[in-house]
Design an enzyme around this catalytic site. Structure first.
Site, mmCIF file in Angstrom:
data_model
loop_
_atom_site.group_PDB
_atom_site.id
_atom_site.type_symbol
_atom_site.label_atom_id
_atom_site.label_comp_id
_atom_site.label_asym_id
_atom_site.label_seq_id
_atom_site.Cartn_x
_atom_site.Cartn_y
_atom_site.Cartn_z
ATOM 1 N N ASP A 9 1.521 49.954 22.833
ATOM 2 C CA ASP A 9 1.677 48.927 21.817
ATOM 3 C C ASP A 9 2.196 47.685 22.558
ATOM 4 O O ASP A 9 2.643 47.784 23.708
ATOM 5 C CB ASP A 9 2.703 49.428 20.789
ATOM 6 C CG ASP A 9 3.077 48.366 19.791
ATOM 7 O OD1 ASP A 9 2.158 47.720 19.254
ATOM 8 O OD2 ASP A 9 4.288 48.167 19.556
ATOM 9 N N LEU A 10 2.128 46.541 21.942
ATOM 10 C CA LEU A 10 2.582 45.322 22.624
ATOM 11 C C LEU A 10 3.917 44.811 22.060
ATOM 12 O O LEU A 10 4.940 44.799 22.751
ATOM 13 C CB LEU A 10 1.492 44.242 22.488
ATOM 14 C CG LEU A 10 1.643 42.985 23.336
ATOM 15 C CD1 LEU A 10 0.320 42.256 23.419
ATOM 16 C CD2 LEU A 10 2.671 42.014 22.791
ATOM 17 N N ASP A 11 3.869 44.404 20.766
ATOM 18 C CA ASP A 11 5.045 43.789 20.150
ATOM 19 C C ASP A 11 6.221 44.760 20.122
ATOM 20 O O ASP A 11 6.134 45.818 19.496
ATOM 21 C CB ASP A 11 4.727 43.365 18.706
ATOM 22 C CG ASP A 11 3.689 42.249 18.654
ATOM 23 O OD1 ASP A 11 3.826 41.296 19.413
ATOM 24 O OD2 ASP A 11 2.761 42.344 17.840
ATOM 25 N N THR A 17 8.344 40.261 21.020
ATOM 26 C CA THR A 17 7.714 39.465 19.963
ATOM 27 C C THR A 17 8.033 40.010 18.577
ATOM 28 O O THR A 17 7.835 39.302 17.590
ATOM 29 C CB THR A 17 6.181 39.429 20.151
ATOM 30 O OG1 THR A 17 5.797 40.677 20.705
ATOM 31 C CG2 THR A 17 5.756 38.293 21.046
ATOM 32 N N LYS A 45 6.917 46.593 11.223
ATOM 33 C CA LYS A 45 6.513 46.772 12.617
ATOM 34 C C LYS A 45 5.226 47.587 12.706
ATOM 35 O O LYS A 45 5.125 48.659 12.110
ATOM 36 C CB LYS A 45 7.627 47.446 13.433
ATOM 37 C CG LYS A 45 8.811 46.519 13.656
ATOM 38 C CD LYS A 45 9.843 47.140 14.578
ATOM 39 C CE LYS A 45 10.965 46.162 14.868
ATOM 40 N NZ LYS A 45 12.018 46.773 15.675
ATOM 41 N N SER A 116 -2.668 47.254 20.165
ATOM 42 C CA SER A 116 -1.793 46.442 19.324
ATOM 43 C C SER A 116 -2.536 46.002 18.074
ATOM 44 O O SER A 116 -3.720 45.657 18.152
ATOM 45 C CB SER A 116 -1.347 45.195 20.099
ATOM 46 O OG SER A 116 -0.711 44.283 19.220
ATOM 47 N N ALA A 117 -1.806 45.994 16.947
ATOM 48 C CA ALA A 117 -2.402 45.518 15.697
ATOM 49 C C ALA A 117 -2.542 44.006 15.699
ATOM 50 O O ALA A 117 -3.152 43.432 14.800
ATOM 51 C CB ALA A 117 -1.526 45.948 14.527
ATOM 52 N N LYS A 147 -2.404 51.074 11.695
ATOM 53 C CA LYS A 147 -1.375 52.099 11.864
ATOM 54 C C LYS A 147 -0.713 52.285 10.501
ATOM 55 O O LYS A 147 -0.555 51.302 9.789
ATOM 56 C CB LYS A 147 -0.330 51.608 12.889
ATOM 57 C CG LYS A 147 -0.925 51.347 14.273
ATOM 58 C CD LYS A 147 0.082 50.629 15.185
ATOM 59 C CE LYS A 147 -0.610 50.202 16.473
ATOM 60 N NZ LYS A 147 0.273 49.436 17.382
ATOM 61 N N GLU A 171 5.225 53.304 21.791
ATOM 62 C CA GLU A 171 5.382 52.538 20.552
ATOM 63 C C GLU A 171 6.841 52.277 20.182
ATOM 64 O O GLU A 171 7.703 53.077 20.515
ATOM 65 C CB GLU A 171 4.798 53.367 19.396
ATOM 66 C CG GLU A 171 3.400 53.019 18.995
ATOM 67 C CD GLU A 171 3.279 51.691 18.238
ATOM 68 O OE1 GLU A 171 4.313 51.091 17.900
ATOM 69 O OE2 GLU A 171 2.151 51.263 18.005
ATOM 70 N N ASP A 172 7.064 51.173 19.459
ATOM 71 C CA ASP A 172 8.408 50.920 18.929
ATOM 72 C C ASP A 172 8.448 51.022 17.404
ATOM 73 O O ASP A 172 9.518 50.852 16.809
ATOM 74 C CB ASP A 172 8.907 49.524 19.328
ATOM 75 C CG ASP A 172 8.164 48.428 18.598
ATOM 76 O OD1 ASP A 172 6.922 48.537 18.479
ATOM 77 O OD2 ASP A 172 8.808 47.472 18.131
HETATM 78 C C1 BG6 Z 1 1.914 44.241 15.293
HETATM 79 C C2 BG6 Z 1 3.293 43.812 14.879
HETATM 80 O O1 BG6 Z 1 1.885 44.490 16.662
HETATM 81 O O2 BG6 Z 1 0.963 43.219 14.990
HETATM 82 C C3 BG6 Z 1 3.312 43.402 13.418
HETATM 83 O O3 BG6 Z 1 4.200 44.873 15.093
HETATM 84 C C4 BG6 Z 1 2.245 42.340 13.168
HETATM 85 O O4 BG6 Z 1 4.589 42.925 13.095
HETATM 86 C C5 BG6 Z 1 0.886 42.854 13.626
HETATM 87 O O5 BG6 Z 1 2.184 42.006 11.782
HETATM 88 C C6 BG6 Z 1 -0.224 41.822 13.446
HETATM 89 O O6 BG6 Z 1 0.018 40.737 14.298
HETATM 90 P P1 BG6 Z 1 -0.720 39.338 14.220
HETATM 91 O O7 BG6 Z 1 -0.259 38.619 15.474
HETATM 92 O O8 BG6 Z 1 -2.197 39.593 14.242
HETATM 93 O O9 BG6 Z 1 -0.272 38.665 12.974
HETATM 94 MG MG MG Z 2 5.388 47.215 18.121
#
Ligand code: BG6
Ligand code: MG
Length: 222
Positions: A9-11, A17, A45, A116-117, A147, A171-172
């Site tokens: 995962d990224l964020d 972030t 998240k 990452s989402a 997710k 993942e977090d």
């Molecule tokens: C996830 C985050 O990685 O991405 C969420 O944990 C976020 O908080 C989701 O809503 C979507 O991100 P973005 O940048 O496309 O709005």
């Molecule tokens: Mg995350």
């Protein structure tokens, strides 16, 4: 089972972030008179932009107040705010221990993927100077389900050419751990013991990520 791939995962895993998402949603919340705290934010998240907005509106008792167009405009407002925040990201914002962990993975010959989402994922990887570490980046726009559905981690394994059982996911988010687990992958959580209850193995901070320990735990699961 030999470990062959790690899907991240990224964020909140590679960089903090998660905090910028929280701030941008809180700013939007103030404009529409909905307040929420960090505990509520845990539920956002790993959740897509639109689904996050829906959760916030529901939390504020405003579920059916806005039209789809209005919701799109609110989500855009949040994202514009967020995009400003992430412009400032540099390699100094890589979370502690992450660069070493990625180097260890690479030296061990593991294939790396990003699940990452976030639609801002590639821009953030670039600002962190980490793009070249990742063989594949799953495009969240290509997915049907977010997710905790396993789709994103299954897609990551497929793009790496690996079986999910040959991969670990890092993942977090609780939704992210659920996604990894239901993909049939070994899950590594980064976070508090309460939020990482479902993880196969967890650390509280990224600095504690230890490839040898993960390889052993993954192998022990069989
Ligand atoms: C996830 C985050 O990685 O991405 C969420 O944990 C976020 O908080 C989701 O809503 C979507 O991100 P973005 O940048 O496309 O709005
Ligand atoms: Mg995350």
């Amino acid at each position: 089972m030999v470990l062959k791939g790690v899907i991240f995962d990224l964020d909140g895993v590679l960089t903090d972030t998660a905090e910028f998402h929280f701030r941008a949603w809180q700013d939007l919340g103030e404009k529409i008179d909905i307040s929420f705290d960090r505990a509520f934010n845990e539920n956002l998240k790993g959740i897509s932009r639109m689904d996050s907005l829906d959760r916030i509106l529901e939390h504020g008792g405003k579920k059916d107040v806005y039209s789809i167009e209005e919701k799109e405009s609110l989500a855009k407002e949040k994202n514009d705010d967020y995009v400003e925040l992430i412009k400032e990201i540099t390699p100094a914002d890589i979370l502690p221990g992450v660069k070493k962990f990625l180097d260890d993975c690479r030296e061990a010959g593991l294939k790396l993927g990003l699940a990452s989402a976030s639609k801002n994922g590639p821009a953030i990887l670039k600002n962190l100077g980490l793009t070249d570490y990742f063989e594949v980046v799953v495009d969240p726009a290509s997915l049907t389900n977010g997710k905790p559905d396993p789709e994103i981690f299954l897609k990551g394994a497929e793009l790496l050419g690996l079986d999910p059982s040959e991969c670990v996911g890092v993942e977090d988010a609780e939704a992210g751990i659920a996604s990894i687990n239901s993909a049939g992958m070994f899950s590594v959580g980064v976070g508090s013991p309460e939020s990482m209850k479902q993880a196969d193995l967890f650390v509280e901070e990224t600095i504690e990520l230890d490839l040898d320990a993960i390889i052993k735990a993954h192998a022990a699961r069989g």
